[in-house]
Design a protein around this motif. Structure first.
Motif, PDB file in Angstrom:
ATOM      1  N   LYS A 246     -44.209 -51.646 -35.707  1.00  0.00           N
ATOM      2  CA  LYS A 246     -45.613 -51.929 -35.376  1.00  0.00           C
ATOM      3  C   LYS A 246     -46.509 -50.700 -35.587  1.00  0.00           C
ATOM      4  CE  LYS A 246     -44.587 -55.651 -32.060  1.00  0.00           C
ATOM      5  NZ  LYS A 246     -44.789 -56.113 -30.651  1.00  0.00           N
TER       6      LYS A 246
ATOM      7  N   TYR B 167     -48.658 -64.617 -34.760  1.00  0.00           N
ATOM      8  CA  TYR B 167     -48.507 -64.728 -33.312  1.00  0.00           C
ATOM      9  C   TYR B 167     -49.153 -65.997 -32.742  1.00  0.00           C
ATOM     10  CZ  TYR B 167     -46.468 -60.055 -32.703  1.00  0.00           C
ATOM     11  OH  TYR B 167     -45.628 -58.962 -32.714  1.00  0.00           O
TER      12      TYR B 167
ATOM     13  N   HIS C  99     -48.611 -67.439 -29.316  1.00  0.00           N
ATOM     14  CA  HIS C  99     -49.152 -66.746 -28.141  1.00  0.00           C
ATOM     15  C   HIS C  99     -50.667 -66.913 -28.002  1.00  0.00           C
ATOM     16  CE1 HIS C  99     -45.343 -64.915 -27.298  1.00  0.00           C
ATOM     17  NE2 HIS C  99     -45.316 -64.189 -28.378  1.00  0.00           N
TER      18      HIS C  99
ATOM     19  N   PHE D  39     -53.277 -61.986 -23.334  1.00  0.00           N
ATOM     20  CA  PHE D  39     -53.199 -60.744 -24.111  1.00  0.00           C
ATOM     21  C   PHE D  39     -53.350 -60.965 -25.613  1.00  0.00           C
ATOM     22  CE2 PHE D  39     -48.800 -62.171 -23.324  1.00  0.00           C
ATOM     23  CZ  PHE D  39     -48.314 -62.272 -24.624  1.00  0.00           C
TER      24      PHE D  39
ATOM     25  N   GLU E 127     -55.949 -58.720 -27.519  1.00  0.00           N
ATOM     26  CA  GLU E 127     -55.463 -57.332 -27.512  1.00  0.00           C
ATOM     27  C   GLU E 127     -54.300 -57.158 -28.518  1.00  0.00           C
ATOM     28  OE1 GLU E 127     -52.991 -54.966 -24.058  1.00  0.00           O
ATOM     29  OE2 GLU E 127     -54.373 -56.532 -23.420  1.00  0.00           O
ATOM     30  N   LEU E 128     -53.427 -58.164 -28.560  1.00  0.00           N
ATOM     31  CA  LEU E 128     -52.273 -58.123 -29.460  1.00  0.00           C
ATOM     32  C   LEU E 128     -52.724 -58.123 -30.928  1.00  0.00           C
ATOM     33  CD1 LEU E 128     -49.205 -58.350 -30.017  1.00  0.00           C
ATOM     34  CD2 LEU E 128     -49.396 -60.824 -29.615  1.00  0.00           C
TER      35      LEU E 128
ATOM     36  N   ARG F 223     -32.337 -57.899 -31.260  1.00  0.00           N
ATOM     37  CA  ARG F 223     -33.047 -57.964 -29.965  1.00  0.00           C
ATOM     38  C   ARG F 223     -32.427 -56.973 -28.980  1.00  0.00           C
ATOM     39  NH1 ARG F 223     -37.960 -60.723 -29.464  1.00  0.00           N
ATOM     40  NH2 ARG F 223     -37.536 -60.448 -27.255  1.00  0.00           N
TER      41      ARG F 223
ATOM     42  N   THR G 235     -39.111 -56.261 -23.810  1.00  0.00           N
ATOM     43  CA  THR G 235     -40.513 -56.227 -24.244  1.00  0.00           C
ATOM     44  C   THR G 235     -41.273 -55.097 -23.565  1.00  0.00           C
ATOM     45  OG1 THR G 235     -40.382 -58.634 -24.460  1.00  0.00           O
ATOM     46  CG2 THR G 235     -42.592 -57.657 -24.464  1.00  0.00           C
TER      47      THR G 235
ATOM     48  N   ARG H 220     -37.147 -49.515 -28.021  1.00  0.00           N
ATOM     49  CA  ARG H 220     -38.338 -49.518 -27.161  1.00  0.00           C
ATOM     50  C   ARG H 220     -38.253 -48.466 -26.057  1.00  0.00           C
ATOM     51  NH1 ARG H 220     -39.225 -56.087 -27.299  1.00  0.00           N
ATOM     52  NH2 ARG H 220     -40.918 -56.106 -28.832  1.00  0.00           N
TER      53      ARG H 220
ATOM     54  N   ILE I 278     -45.980 -52.355 -22.511  1.00  0.00           N
ATOM     55  CA  ILE I 278     -45.619 -53.736 -22.881  1.00  0.00           C
ATOM     56  C   ILE I 278     -46.410 -54.250 -24.084  1.00  0.00           C
ATOM     57  CG2 ILE I 278     -47.237 -54.875 -21.296  1.00  0.00           C
ATOM     58  CD1 ILE I 278     -44.946 -56.889 -20.677  1.00  0.00           C
ATOM     59  N   GLY I 279     -47.572 -53.679 -24.343  1.00  0.00           N
ATOM     60  CA  GLY I 279     -48.361 -54.101 -25.500  1.00  0.00           C
ATOM     61  C   GLY I 279     -47.965 -53.324 -26.751  1.00  0.00           C
TER      62      GLY I 279
ATOM     63  N   ASN J 195     -45.389 -51.697 -28.202  1.00  0.00           N
ATOM     64  CA  ASN J 195     -43.954 -51.560 -27.951  1.00  0.00           C
ATOM     65  C   ASN J 195     -43.116 -51.377 -29.216  1.00  0.00           C
ATOM     66  OD1 ASN J 195     -44.150 -54.139 -28.851  1.00  0.00           O
ATOM     67  ND2 ASN J 195     -43.455 -55.136 -26.985  1.00  0.00           N
TER      68      ASN J 195
HETATM   69  P1  ADP Z   1     -41.223 -59.787 -27.753  1.00  0.00           P
HETATM   70  O1  ADP Z   1     -41.972 -58.952 -28.785  1.00  0.00           O
HETATM   71  O2  ADP Z   1     -40.265 -58.947 -26.956  1.00  0.00           O
HETATM   72  O3  ADP Z   1     -40.561 -61.002 -28.362  1.00  0.00           O
HETATM   73  P2  ADP Z   1     -43.245 -61.601 -26.678  1.00  0.00           P
HETATM   74  O4  ADP Z   1     -42.878 -62.533 -27.784  1.00  0.00           O
HETATM   75  O5  ADP Z   1     -43.229 -62.126 -25.286  1.00  0.00           O
HETATM   76  O6  ADP Z   1     -42.297 -60.295 -26.691  1.00  0.00           O
HETATM   77  O7  ADP Z   1     -44.690 -61.009 -26.929  1.00  0.00           O
HETATM   78  C1  ADP Z   1     -45.107 -60.666 -28.234  1.00  0.00           C
HETATM   79  C2  ADP Z   1     -45.824 -59.332 -28.188  1.00  0.00           C
HETATM   80  O8  ADP Z   1     -47.028 -59.486 -27.442  1.00  0.00           O
HETATM   81  C3  ADP Z   1     -45.080 -58.222 -27.455  1.00  0.00           C
HETATM   82  O9  ADP Z   1     -44.092 -57.574 -28.250  1.00  0.00           O
HETATM   83  C4  ADP Z   1     -46.221 -57.285 -27.104  1.00  0.00           C
HETATM   84  O10 ADP Z   1     -46.652 -56.507 -28.227  1.00  0.00           O
HETATM   85  C5  ADP Z   1     -47.316 -58.279 -26.734  1.00  0.00           C
HETATM   86  N1  ADP Z   1     -47.310 -58.565 -25.287  1.00  0.00           N
HETATM   87  C6  ADP Z   1     -46.410 -59.324 -24.613  1.00  0.00           C
HETATM   88  N2  ADP Z   1     -46.693 -59.394 -23.289  1.00  0.00           N
HETATM   89  C7  ADP Z   1     -47.821 -58.641 -23.133  1.00  0.00           C
HETATM   90  C8  ADP Z   1     -48.633 -58.301 -22.002  1.00  0.00           C
HETATM   91  N3  ADP Z   1     -48.349 -58.755 -20.776  1.00  0.00           N
HETATM   92  N4  ADP Z   1     -49.712 -57.509 -22.217  1.00  0.00           N
HETATM   93  C9  ADP Z   1     -50.026 -57.053 -23.454  1.00  0.00           C
HETATM   94  N5  ADP Z   1     -49.304 -57.333 -24.563  1.00  0.00           N
HETATM   95  C10 ADP Z   1     -48.220 -58.117 -24.413  1.00  0.00           C
END
Ligand code: ADP
Ligand code: MG
Length: 138
Positions: free
Chosen positions: A11, A51, A54, A59, A62-63, A87, A93, A104, A111-112, A114
């Motif tokens: 990322k 994404y 989501h 979020f 922001e993502l 994984r 995450t 990580r 968490i954002g 990552n």
């Molecule tokens: P992962 O990447 O571990 O599969 P998710 O699919 O749940 O996790 O989420 C996708 C991405 O969204 C995360 O890797 C992270 O960059 C972002 N994200 C997830 N949860 C949050 C949160 N609570 N606040 C901000 N960004 C988040």
């Protein structure tokens, strides 16, 4: 165990922090084979599409902002049980909950931001690989 493919993204935070090489080295040392690779700066529609699952999450904005702020390195990894193995190598995450020795734990800020993405199932891996490598023979 089945030979699988999974999609990895280094990322924008990890690219900015000069961690591409370190992360790819961890992937190779874990025995996952790199079968395809691209470096690109995601457009907003590309990040929103990737994404889309989501899009109702608080979020999401922001993502998308984060994932489009600089280039990423997208790769296809292959190996026995590759989805779960990658994984496991990535860690949780939230890096505060990630195990020692995971990507990580070492390189993520929060968490954002990552450091890496990895597909969460073999079915999603197929969709994600096709998203970034449409029509390629890998
Ligand atoms: P992962 O990447 O571990 O599969 P998710 O699919 O749940 O996790 O989420 C996708 C991405 O969204 C995360 O890797 C992270 O960059 C972002 N994200 C997830 N949860 C949050 C949160 N609570 N606040 C901000 N960004 C988040
Ligand atoms: Mg996910």
């Amino acid at each position: 165990m089945a030979i699988e493919r999974t999609l990895s993204i280094v990322k924008p935070d990890a690219v900015e922090n000069h961690r591409i090489g370190a992360i790819l080295a961890m992937i190779e040392e874990a025995g996952l084979k790199i079968r395809g690779m691209r470096m690109l700066h995601l457009t907003r529609p590309q990040a929103e599409g990737f994404y889309a699952v989501h899009k109702e999450r608080p979020f999401f904005g922001e993502l998308v902002e984060f994932m489009t702020r600089g280039p990423v390195v997208v790769s296809v990894l292959e190996g026995d049980d590759a989805v779960k193995r990658y994984r496991d190598l990535m860690g949780a995450t939230n890096p505060a909950e990630a195990a020692e020795g995971t990507i990580r734990k070492r390189y993520a800020k929060d968490i954002g931001e990552n450091a890496v993405h990895g597909s969460d199932s073999a079915d999603n891996a197929k969709i994600e690989v096709a998203y970034f490598f449409p029509g390629y023979e890998l």
